[in-house]
Enzyme design. Structure first.
Site, PDB file in Angstrom:
ATOM      1  N   CYS A   1      -5.588  23.029  -6.112  1.00  0.00           N
ATOM      2  CA  CYS A   1      -6.677  22.067  -6.038  1.00  0.00           C
ATOM      3  C   CYS A   1      -7.680  22.348  -7.143  1.00  0.00           C
ATOM      4  O   CYS A   1      -7.607  23.360  -7.829  1.00  0.00           O
ATOM      5  CB  CYS A   1      -7.351  22.194  -4.683  1.00  0.00           C
ATOM      6  SG  CYS A   1      -6.177  22.145  -3.326  1.00  0.00           S
TER       7      CYS A   1
ATOM      8  N   ARG B   1      -5.225  19.027 -11.459  1.00  0.00           N
ATOM      9  CA  ARG B   1      -4.831  20.133 -10.583  1.00  0.00           C
ATOM     10  C   ARG B   1      -4.367  19.631  -9.220  1.00  0.00           C
ATOM     11  O   ARG B   1      -3.763  20.393  -8.464  1.00  0.00           O
ATOM     12  CB  ARG B   1      -6.000  21.088 -10.384  1.00  0.00           C
ATOM     13  CG  ARG B   1      -6.609  21.625 -11.682  1.00  0.00           C
ATOM     14  CD  ARG B   1      -7.774  22.554 -11.383  1.00  0.00           C
ATOM     15  NE  ARG B   1      -7.300  23.672 -10.608  1.00  0.00           N
ATOM     16  CZ  ARG B   1      -6.724  24.763 -11.152  1.00  0.00           C
ATOM     17  NH1 ARG B   1      -6.576  24.822 -12.437  1.00  0.00           N
ATOM     18  NH2 ARG B   1      -6.296  25.735 -10.405  1.00  0.00           N
TER      19      ARG B   1
ATOM     20  N   TRP C   1      -4.507  19.164  -3.634  1.00  0.00           N
ATOM     21  CA  TRP C   1      -3.056  19.069  -3.674  1.00  0.00           C
ATOM     22  C   TRP C   1      -2.600  19.694  -2.364  1.00  0.00           C
ATOM     23  O   TRP C   1      -2.689  20.906  -2.157  1.00  0.00           O
ATOM     24  CB  TRP C   1      -2.482  19.845  -4.859  1.00  0.00           C
ATOM     25  CG  TRP C   1      -1.061  19.496  -5.135  1.00  0.00           C
ATOM     26  CD1 TRP C   1      -0.588  18.510  -5.945  1.00  0.00           C
ATOM     27  CD2 TRP C   1       0.112  20.136  -4.600  1.00  0.00           C
ATOM     28  NE1 TRP C   1       0.794  18.502  -5.944  1.00  0.00           N
ATOM     29  CE2 TRP C   1       1.241  19.475  -5.127  1.00  0.00           C
ATOM     30  CE3 TRP C   1       0.312  21.198  -3.707  1.00  0.00           C
ATOM     31  CZ2 TRP C   1       2.542  19.845  -4.798  1.00  0.00           C
ATOM     32  CZ3 TRP C   1       1.621  21.551  -3.379  1.00  0.00           C
ATOM     33  CH2 TRP C   1       2.711  20.884  -3.928  1.00  0.00           C
TER      34      TRP C   1
ATOM     35  N   ASN D   1      -9.289  26.536  -2.625  1.00  0.00           N
ATOM     36  CA  ASN D   1      -8.076  26.344  -3.425  1.00  0.00           C
ATOM     37  C   ASN D   1      -7.191  27.556  -3.182  1.00  0.00           C
ATOM     38  O   ASN D   1      -7.588  28.680  -3.490  1.00  0.00           O
ATOM     39  CB  ASN D   1      -8.407  26.236  -4.918  1.00  0.00           C
ATOM     40  CG  ASN D   1      -7.126  26.232  -5.758  1.00  0.00           C
ATOM     41  OD1 ASN D   1      -6.066  25.895  -5.262  1.00  0.00           O
ATOM     42  ND2 ASN D   1      -7.242  26.672  -6.995  1.00  0.00           N
ATOM     43  N   GLY D   2      -6.031  27.338  -2.599  1.00  0.00           N
ATOM     44  CA  GLY D   2      -5.148  28.477  -2.301  1.00  0.00           C
ATOM     45  C   GLY D   2      -4.478  28.289  -0.951  1.00  0.00           C
ATOM     46  O   GLY D   2      -4.454  27.182  -0.405  1.00  0.00           O
TER      47      GLY D   2
ATOM     48  N   GLU E   1      14.958  20.858 -20.822  1.00  0.00           N
ATOM     49  CA  GLU E   1      13.561  20.419 -20.908  1.00  0.00           C
ATOM     50  C   GLU E   1      13.465  18.892 -20.955  1.00  0.00           C
ATOM     51  O   GLU E   1      12.630  18.290 -20.281  1.00  0.00           O
ATOM     52  CB  GLU E   1      12.876  21.043 -22.132  1.00  0.00           C
ATOM     53  CG  GLU E   1      11.446  20.594 -22.393  1.00  0.00           C
ATOM     54  CD  GLU E   1      10.482  20.831 -21.242  1.00  0.00           C
ATOM     55  OE1 GLU E   1       9.388  20.235 -21.262  1.00  0.00           O
ATOM     56  OE2 GLU E   1      10.843  21.545 -20.276  1.00  0.00           O
TER      57      GLU E   1
ATOM     58  N   LYS F   1      11.429  16.599 -18.241  1.00  0.00           N
ATOM     59  CA  LYS F   1      10.374  15.654 -18.621  1.00  0.00           C
ATOM     60  C   LYS F   1      10.652  14.271 -18.036  1.00  0.00           C
ATOM     61  O   LYS F   1       9.783  13.611 -17.491  1.00  0.00           O
ATOM     62  CB  LYS F   1      10.244  15.551 -20.161  1.00  0.00           C
ATOM     63  CG  LYS F   1       9.566  16.764 -20.781  1.00  0.00           C
ATOM     64  CD  LYS F   1       8.074  16.790 -20.641  1.00  0.00           C
ATOM     65  CE  LYS F   1       7.511  17.779 -19.650  1.00  0.00           C
ATOM     66  NZ  LYS F   1       7.945  19.099 -19.594  1.00  0.00           N
TER      67      LYS F   1
ATOM     68  N   GLU G   1      10.010  14.268 -14.329  1.00  0.00           N
ATOM     69  CA  GLU G   1       8.583  14.399 -14.001  1.00  0.00           C
ATOM     70  C   GLU G   1       7.819  13.089 -14.158  1.00  0.00           C
ATOM     71  O   GLU G   1       7.031  12.719 -13.306  1.00  0.00           O
ATOM     72  CB  GLU G   1       7.924  15.435 -14.906  1.00  0.00           C
ATOM     73  CG  GLU G   1       8.235  16.876 -14.577  1.00  0.00           C
ATOM     74  CD  GLU G   1       7.370  17.807 -15.425  1.00  0.00           C
ATOM     75  OE1 GLU G   1       6.367  18.293 -14.905  1.00  0.00           O
ATOM     76  OE2 GLU G   1       7.704  17.994 -16.609  1.00  0.00           O
TER      77      GLU G   1
ATOM     78  N   HIS H   1      33.468  20.517 -16.743  1.00  0.00           N
ATOM     79  CA  HIS H   1      33.732  21.261 -15.504  1.00  0.00           C
ATOM     80  C   HIS H   1      33.044  20.611 -14.306  1.00  0.00           C
ATOM     81  O   HIS H   1      32.755  21.270 -13.308  1.00  0.00           O
ATOM     82  CB  HIS H   1      33.268  22.717 -15.668  1.00  0.00           C
ATOM     83  CG  HIS H   1      33.880  23.368 -16.876  1.00  0.00           C
ATOM     84  ND1 HIS H   1      35.194  23.748 -16.941  1.00  0.00           N
ATOM     85  CD2 HIS H   1      33.342  23.642 -18.099  1.00  0.00           C
ATOM     86  CE1 HIS H   1      35.451  24.260 -18.136  1.00  0.00           C
ATOM     87  NE2 HIS H   1      34.346  24.209 -18.855  1.00  0.00           N
TER      88      HIS H   1
ATOM     89  N   LYS I   1      -0.771  20.287 -12.184  1.00  0.00           N
ATOM     90  CA  LYS I   1      -0.645  20.977 -13.467  1.00  0.00           C
ATOM     91  C   LYS I   1      -0.473  22.480 -13.317  1.00  0.00           C
ATOM     92  O   LYS I   1       0.268  23.123 -14.062  1.00  0.00           O
ATOM     93  CB  LYS I   1      -1.898  20.699 -14.303  1.00  0.00           C
ATOM     94  CG  LYS I   1      -1.881  21.293 -15.683  1.00  0.00           C
ATOM     95  CD  LYS I   1      -0.850  20.620 -16.545  1.00  0.00           C
ATOM     96  CE  LYS I   1      -0.663  21.189 -17.924  1.00  0.00           C
ATOM     97  NZ  LYS I   1       0.509  20.706 -18.589  1.00  0.00           N
TER      98      LYS I   1
HETATM   99  C1  AGP Z   1       6.036  21.099 -16.752  1.00  0.00           C
HETATM  100  O1  AGP Z   1       5.859  19.880 -17.328  1.00  0.00           O
HETATM  101  C2  AGP Z   1       5.460  21.228 -15.416  1.00  0.00           C
HETATM  102  N1  AGP Z   1       4.096  20.943 -15.399  1.00  0.00           N
HETATM  103  C3  AGP Z   1       5.792  22.530 -14.725  1.00  0.00           C
HETATM  104  O2  AGP Z   1       7.176  22.662 -14.658  1.00  0.00           O
HETATM  105  C4  AGP Z   1       5.215  23.784 -15.384  1.00  0.00           C
HETATM  106  O3  AGP Z   1       5.892  24.053 -16.563  1.00  0.00           O
HETATM  107  C5  AGP Z   1       5.365  24.960 -14.435  1.00  0.00           C
HETATM  108  O4  AGP Z   1       4.653  24.678 -13.276  1.00  0.00           O
HETATM  109  C6  AGP Z   1       4.889  26.260 -15.067  1.00  0.00           C
HETATM  110  O5  AGP Z   1       3.543  26.176 -15.339  1.00  0.00           O
HETATM  111  P1  AGP Z   1       2.850  27.262 -16.288  1.00  0.00           P
HETATM  112  O6  AGP Z   1       3.465  27.169 -17.640  1.00  0.00           O
HETATM  113  O7  AGP Z   1       1.410  26.858 -16.293  1.00  0.00           O
HETATM  114  O8  AGP Z   1       3.060  28.603 -15.645  1.00  0.00           O
END
Ligand code: AGP
Length: 611
Positions: free
Chosen positions: A2, A27, A73, A99-100, A484, A488, A491, A507, A606
């Site tokens: 959060c 966040r 969140w 937050n936590g 990657e 993307k 996401e 395979h 994030k």
């Molecule tokens: C990537 O686009 C995502 N936001 C997520 O997979 C991110 O890479 C992952 O949570 C790791 O975050 P960090 O690099 O801040 O540790």
């Protein structure tokens, strides 16, 4: 995961908090709320984004000089008005944001239920708040003392901010595991999960440490540990400008950050790499160069996109430094019983520097005697502070939830670290070393050239916006980039996608191929080019649609693929970075074409600060 914001001082608190929450929305953004004290304590909260709360408060008297705010969140209790923060205690006199995760909240809740407490929400936060108030009432002690006692019974991660109607000039805060920054102003203080809420007001900040409690008044900041001993606040200078966290004319932060990469890659190289002089200057690496060059093994820990950077770093370090590398998902490393030998070096890669899985994993490895080297983007973040040494990626604040510029900066940094170790070990020739330095130095302008053709990917995206699945394939250094690219796309467009080593396709995944499945090949020219051409033929033989990222001058693949995108020629070790850019753009344009919120995709946040 959060975002928290707080203010006390002569200014109106509400506008500062609302602006701060909007900057923290990356966040978490499923519900939001504020608590203000203007004689009485008042809480306003609801499900939805900050703008929706703001709308609902138009015409309401929100004047106050002290307040706290939260954007959520969800972890405990689904997104709803009742589960939104701030939560109020049974007496109604205390309000708290958190937050936590409080891991033993069920046990604490049972104790309170046995004492007749009732709960308005499903959250761990409301349980903790009432637990604190119960101690205060029971022990007839101050809120600060009650908090200290309570936190000794709490398991989990937290940043909490508490307002007390009976102490209307004070915010009490505490931290363990989640980030808390306090901005020092003249007769005022600002609080945030990061520094973005306070940028235009102060450049002097304190990063609160684990197990610290902060008692904050407009003109006073006291830090104490759980042993009630005063701690001296260490004031750091912020080098972050407001503009860095605004869209700068782009429709989305993600697109802005993709187009920032010529600059962010240059910033990552700046002051470190001098190809003409043949030098790489990195103080953190130099400090542990002996341990790095003589390491029996290097373990790289990370999550998500950072894990993909780790995988590419494995290939590069083994190739250039001839040191065995193991790449682990931090969450798995954390709970399996890994063998950590003396002299093992752990590299932790993280954009936010706050990812709980990675943080807890390196704390475990550190206890076992490993050296921790952090590769982090957010300055002053927890992973940076837990590490023995490290290097920042200098990609600037990354607001878009989907990581883009931080990823390419991570790749550049890991290649520089590998080259520095290889040079020290003489494990590569001087020619190869020097050649790769110039290849790195040329990256910003090659990325610039790629971005000039971004519209080509918009056209390709339009063609495939109705697909439901996609496959990404690459060989060698391009395999992590296939992973990657797939991440993307998942996401920001919610299209299901998988990345695979191209040879692995036969395979199993090839069973998915038909005329509806786009297969994205990272097929830049390198030793395995012939092999990847055969893989493309295998897909075309089954009517699959092929989108290929290829090297300028490739005359073979354009005749085979349905769509191609050219990138400038580059050494096979840095070419994956170039191929990443069109994959970022493809996912962006597909997400936008499908009307997705590409900056704040559903269900994501994030920085994942809970395990
Ligand atoms: C990537 O686009 C995502 N936001 C997520 O997979 C991110 O890479 C992952 O949570 C790791 O975050 P960090 O690099 O801040 O540790």
């Amino acid at each position: 995961m959060c975002g928290i914001v707080g203010y006390l001082g002569p200014r109106q608190a509400y506008p500062i908090i609302i602006t701060g929450l909007k900057r923290q929305e990356y966040r978490g953004y499923d519900s939001t709320g504020v608590a203000l004290i203007n004689n009485d304590l008042t809480v306003y909260k609801k499900k939805g984004k900050v703008t929706e709360l703001e709308q609902s408060l138009i015409g309401i008297d929100v004047s106050a000089h002290i307040g706290i705010g939260h954007t959520r969140w969800a972890t405990h209790g689904e997104p709803s008005d009742k589960n939104a923060h701030p939560h109020q205690s049974a007496s109604g006199k205390l309000a708290m944001i958190h937050n936590g995760i409080i891991e033993n909240y069920n046990q604490l809740k049972q104790e309170l239920l046995n004492k007749g407490y009732q709960f308005k929400s499903d959250t761990d936060t409301e349980v903790l708040l009432n637990f604190i108030e119960e101690i205060q009432l029971n022990n007839q002690c101050t809120l600060e003392e009650a908090l200290r006692i309570a936190l000794k019974r709490v398991a989990g991660a937290y940043v909490i901010l508490i307002l007390d109607e009976n102490n209307p000039d004070t915010i009490i805060a505490a931290r363990k595991g989640s980030p808390l920054v306090i901005g020092i102003g003249k007769g005022e203080h600002f609080l945030g999960s990061d520094a973005t809420p306070m940028l235009e007001y102060t450049k002097e900040v304190v990063y609160v440490n684990d197990y610290e409690i902060a008692i904050i008044k407009a003109d006073e900041l006291i830090l104490k540990n759980l042993g009630n001993e005063r701690q001296t606040p260490y004031i750091s200078k912020l080098d972050l400008e407001l503009a860095a966290i605004e869209k700068g004319g782009f429709e989305h932060f993600m697109l802005k950050e993709i187009f920032e990469q010529p600059i962010t890659i240059y910033d990552c190289l700046r002051g470190r790499l001098d190809a003409a002089a043949g030098t790489i200057t990195m103080a953190g690496v130099q400090k542990y160069i002996l341990e790095l060059t003589s390491a029996n093994r290097i373990i790289i820990l990370a999550c998500g996109t950072s894990w993909h950077a780790a995988l590419l770093a494995e290939y590069v370090i083994e190739e250039l430094c001839r040191i065995p590398v193991e790449v682990d998902y931090a969450s798995e490393f954390r709970y399996r019983n890994p063998i950590i030998a003396q002299g093992d070096v752990i590299i932790a890669i993280s954009q936010s520097g706050e990812t709980a899985d990675t943080l807890v994993a390196i704390e475990k490895a550190k206890e076992a005697g490993a050296i921790i080297f952090g590769v982090v983007n957010v300055v002053g973040s927890s992973i940076a502070r837990v590490s023995h040494a490290g290097a920042y990626t200098h990609a600037g604040p990354e607001i878009g939830v989907a990581s883009t510029k931080a990823f390419t900066a991570q790749l550049v940094l890991m290649i520089m670290i590998a080259l520095k170790i290889a040079k020290e070990k003489s494990s590569i020739s001087h020619q190869r070393y020097s050649h790769l330095l110039f290849e790195l130095e040329d990256l910003p302008q090659k990325v610039e050239a790629i971005l000039k053709n971004a519209d080509e990917l918009k056209v390709i995206a339009e063609k495939y916006k109705d697909v439901s699945d996609a496959l990404y394939l690459g060989r060698g250094y391009n395999f992590p980039i296939a992973l990657e690219g797939a991440l993307k796309l998942k996401e920001v467009s919610y299209i299901h996608a998988e990345g695979y080593p191209a040879a692995e396709m036969k395979h199993g995944p090839i069973a998915l191929v038909d005329e509806k499945l786009p297969v994205v090949f990272i097929a830049t020219r390198d030793e395995s080019h012939g092999k990847i051409v055969s893989n493309i033929q295998e897909i075309k033989a089954r009517k699959g649609k092929v989108i290929a990222i290829i090297t300028e001058g490739d005359e073979i693949i354009p005749g085979m693929a349905d769509d191609v995108f050219f990138v400038p020629p580059a050494d096979e070790i840095v070419a994956p970075l170039l191929s990443t850019i069109p994959l970022q753009l493809l996912s962006y344009y597909l997400g936008v074409a499908k009307g997705c919120d590409v900056d704040k995709p559903r269900n994501l946040a994030k920085s994942v600060t809970v395990e």
